[in-house]
Design a protein around this motif. Structure first.
Motif, mmCIF file in Angstrom:
data_model
loop_
_atom_site.group_PDB
_atom_site.id
_atom_site.type_symbol
_atom_site.label_atom_id
_atom_site.label_comp_id
_atom_site.label_asym_id
_atom_site.label_seq_id
_atom_site.Cartn_x
_atom_site.Cartn_y
_atom_site.Cartn_z
ATOM 1 N N VAL A 1 -8.136 102.005 27.525
ATOM 2 C CA VAL A 1 -7.357 101.488 28.647
ATOM 3 C C VAL A 1 -8.079 101.925 29.913
ATOM 4 O O VAL A 1 -8.361 103.111 30.104
ATOM 5 C CB VAL A 1 -5.905 102.032 28.624
ATOM 6 C CG1 VAL A 1 -5.141 101.574 29.864
ATOM 7 C CG2 VAL A 1 -5.186 101.601 27.347
ATOM 8 N N LEU B 1 -8.404 96.574 28.931
ATOM 9 C CA LEU B 1 -8.892 97.163 27.696
ATOM 10 C C LEU B 1 -10.385 96.909 27.653
ATOM 11 O O LEU B 1 -10.828 95.776 27.835
ATOM 12 C CB LEU B 1 -8.263 96.507 26.456
ATOM 13 C CG LEU B 1 -6.788 96.704 26.216
ATOM 14 C CD1 LEU B 1 -6.369 95.973 24.939
ATOM 15 C CD2 LEU B 1 -6.433 98.180 26.124
ATOM 16 N N LEU C 1 -1.018 95.323 27.502
ATOM 17 C CA LEU C 1 -2.288 95.793 26.950
ATOM 18 C C LEU C 1 -2.114 96.303 25.527
ATOM 19 O O LEU C 1 -2.964 96.057 24.661
ATOM 20 C CB LEU C 1 -2.889 96.883 27.844
ATOM 21 C CG LEU C 1 -3.405 96.419 29.200
ATOM 22 C CD1 LEU C 1 -3.789 97.615 30.061
ATOM 23 C CD2 LEU C 1 -4.570 95.448 29.052
#
Length: 158
Positions: free
Chosen positions: A76, A66, A98
């Motif tokens: 991302v 991230l 994430l």
């Protein structure tokens, strides 16, 4: 058992994964260097950024990150799984981690870019709830780019 771990962007094993990813993308998109945004892994050392990897023994076999855009949004970046570890849920584990980390950091949404010649990546993101959005930033105007977002907060309760 492979585990998801935090790794610093200076880890040489991460550099090897990112180099392998870049080589794959270059081959997949016929050597077109515009398909992949120039990327410096050190940007992942900043506040609100995260770099995760799947470690199997001493090796890293998958990664994802991230990168903070602002207080509300993170991108991302650099999702990659080595070919011999694909199809075993490694990328999904990284992506789930994430998403969880994005929520914990207080982001309202995640965005990402992938390419139209990457059907497995597109399927992964869509199964995770990401929806298509207009191409953004570096990828605006690149026809082979496919951009997505995932709201992390329910607009009705925010």
């Amino acid at each position: 058992m492979p585990t998801v771990i935090d790794v610093p962007p200076t880890d040489p094993r991460v550099a090897a994964l990112l180099d392998a990813q870049e080589a794959e993308l270059t081959a997949l998109y016929d050597g077109d260097p515009t398909q992949s945004e120039p990327f410096d892994p050190r940007t992942l050392a900043g506040e609100g950024s995260v770099l995760l990897a799947v470690q199997h023994g001493p090796e890293l076999i998958a990664c994802g990150a991230l990168r903070r855009w602002d207080a509300h949004t993170a991108e991302v970046k650099r999702m990659y799984t080595v070919p011999q570890a694909r199809g075993q849920g490694r990328a999904r584990r990284v992506l789930n981690a994430l998403i969880s980390r994005g929520r914990a950091l207080g982001y309202a949404r995640l965005v990402l870019e992938t390419g139209d010649r990457q059907p497995d990546a597109i399927a992964l993101y869509e199964r995770a709830g990401f929806t298509r959005i207009p191409n953004f930033g570096y990828y605006a105007g690149i026809e082979s780019s496919v951009c997505y977002e995932l709201p992390l907060v329910d607009e009705r309760t925010a």
